[in-house]
Design a protein around this motif. Structure first.
Motif, short mmCIF file in Angstrom:
data_model
loop_
_atom_site.label_atom_id
_atom_site.label_comp_id
_atom_site.label_asym_id
_atom_site.label_seq_id
_atom_site.Cartn_x
_atom_site.Cartn_y
_atom_site.Cartn_z
N ARG A 53 0.87 -1.17 0.00
CA ARG A 53 0.00 0.00 0.00
C ARG A 53 0.91 1.23 0.00
O ARG A 53 2.07 1.16 0.37
CB ARG A 53 -0.88 0.03 1.26
CG ARG A 53 -1.85 -1.13 1.38
CD ARG A 53 -2.55 -1.15 2.72
NE ARG A 53 -1.56 -1.07 3.79
CZ ARG A 53 -1.71 -0.40 4.92
NH1 ARG A 53 -2.82 0.24 5.18
NH2 ARG A 53 -0.76 -0.37 5.83
N THR A 69 3.03 9.55 -3.06
CA THR A 69 2.06 9.79 -4.13
C THR A 69 2.74 10.44 -5.33
O THR A 69 2.54 10.01 -6.47
CB THR A 69 0.90 10.69 -3.63
OG1 THR A 69 0.28 10.04 -2.53
CG2 THR A 69 -0.12 10.95 -4.73
N GLU A 76 4.31 5.80 -12.42
CA GLU A 76 3.16 5.28 -13.17
C GLU A 76 3.14 5.90 -14.58
O GLU A 76 2.90 5.20 -15.57
CB GLU A 76 1.86 5.58 -12.43
CG GLU A 76 0.67 4.84 -12.99
CD GLU A 76 -0.57 5.00 -12.13
OE1 GLU A 76 -1.31 4.01 -12.01
OE2 GLU A 76 -0.80 6.10 -11.58
N ARG A 83 -1.17 1.22 -10.19
CA ARG A 83 -2.03 1.14 -9.01
C ARG A 83 -3.04 0.03 -9.28
O ARG A 83 -3.66 0.00 -10.34
CB ARG A 83 -2.74 2.46 -8.78
CG ARG A 83 -1.85 3.57 -8.27
CD ARG A 83 -2.63 4.89 -8.26
NE ARG A 83 -1.96 5.94 -7.51
CZ ARG A 83 -1.16 6.84 -8.05
NH1 ARG A 83 -0.91 6.81 -9.36
NH2 ARG A 83 -0.59 7.76 -7.31
N ILE A 93 -5.63 0.79 -2.30
CA ILE A 93 -4.85 0.73 -3.53
C ILE A 93 -3.46 0.19 -3.21
O ILE A 93 -2.82 0.62 -2.25
CB ILE A 93 -4.74 2.13 -4.19
CG1 ILE A 93 -6.13 2.66 -4.56
CG2 ILE A 93 -3.83 2.11 -5.40
CD1 ILE A 93 -6.86 1.85 -5.59
N ILE A 95 0.48 -0.90 -4.92
CA ILE A 95 1.39 -0.50 -6.00
C ILE A 95 2.11 -1.74 -6.51
O ILE A 95 2.78 -2.44 -5.76
CB ILE A 95 2.42 0.55 -5.50
CG1 ILE A 95 1.69 1.73 -4.85
CG2 ILE A 95 3.32 1.01 -6.64
CD1 ILE A 95 0.64 2.39 -5.70
#
Length: 147
Positions: A53, A69, A76, A83, A93, A95
């Protein structure tokens, strides 16, 4: 007779060596297109048994969740992570490393190896082994708590 300040000298040498290693590593990382912070996050994701997480990553990296984040957003966008919803709780969520992320990790390992080789090139195999033993001793005495 005064005792030389060997601790101060050693501290200065270690700091200078660390800076030199960081500069060398950055030269090798630049072509990979990833920052040292993104590299740390990718390695953390790879070392987790299951996709972590965001909060797990923040704790592991000892940073605020907002920093994670930002790093995850960049990775990403780069295609290195994605995610994914937690199968047990879809509001959570996780990763996950992608194939591109694994390729980047391989490139990062090579970059790190090349940077270290550049720094250690003046040492003989025996000196490297001795240095490895000494560094291992130092790391045992100051090993941070791992999650």
């Amino acid at each position: 007779m005064t005792v030389p300040d060997t601790s101060g000298q050693l501290a200065e040498q270690l700091l200078r060596l660390t800076r030199r290693l960081n500069r060398a590593q950055k030269r090798y990382l630049d072509p990979v297109g990833i920052t040292p912070a993104q590299s740390r996050l990718l390695r953390s994701v790879a070392h987790c048994e299951a996709p972590p997480r965001m909060a797990d990553l923040a704790e592991r990296l000892e940073v605020v969740p907002r920093a994670v984040t930002t790093l995850v957003d960049a990775l990403e966008a780069n295609g290195a992570v994605r995610r994914v919803p937690d199968p047990a709780n879809r509001r959570v969520i996780r990763i996950e490393l992608t194939d591109r992320g694994r390729e980047i990790l391989r490139a990062l390992r090579e970059a790190r190896r090349a940077a270290v080789e550049e720094i250690l090139s003046p040492l003989t195999a025996e000196q490297r082994e001795m240095l490895g033993g000494l560094l291992g001793e130092l790391m045992q005495g100051s090993a941070p708590h791992r999650h």
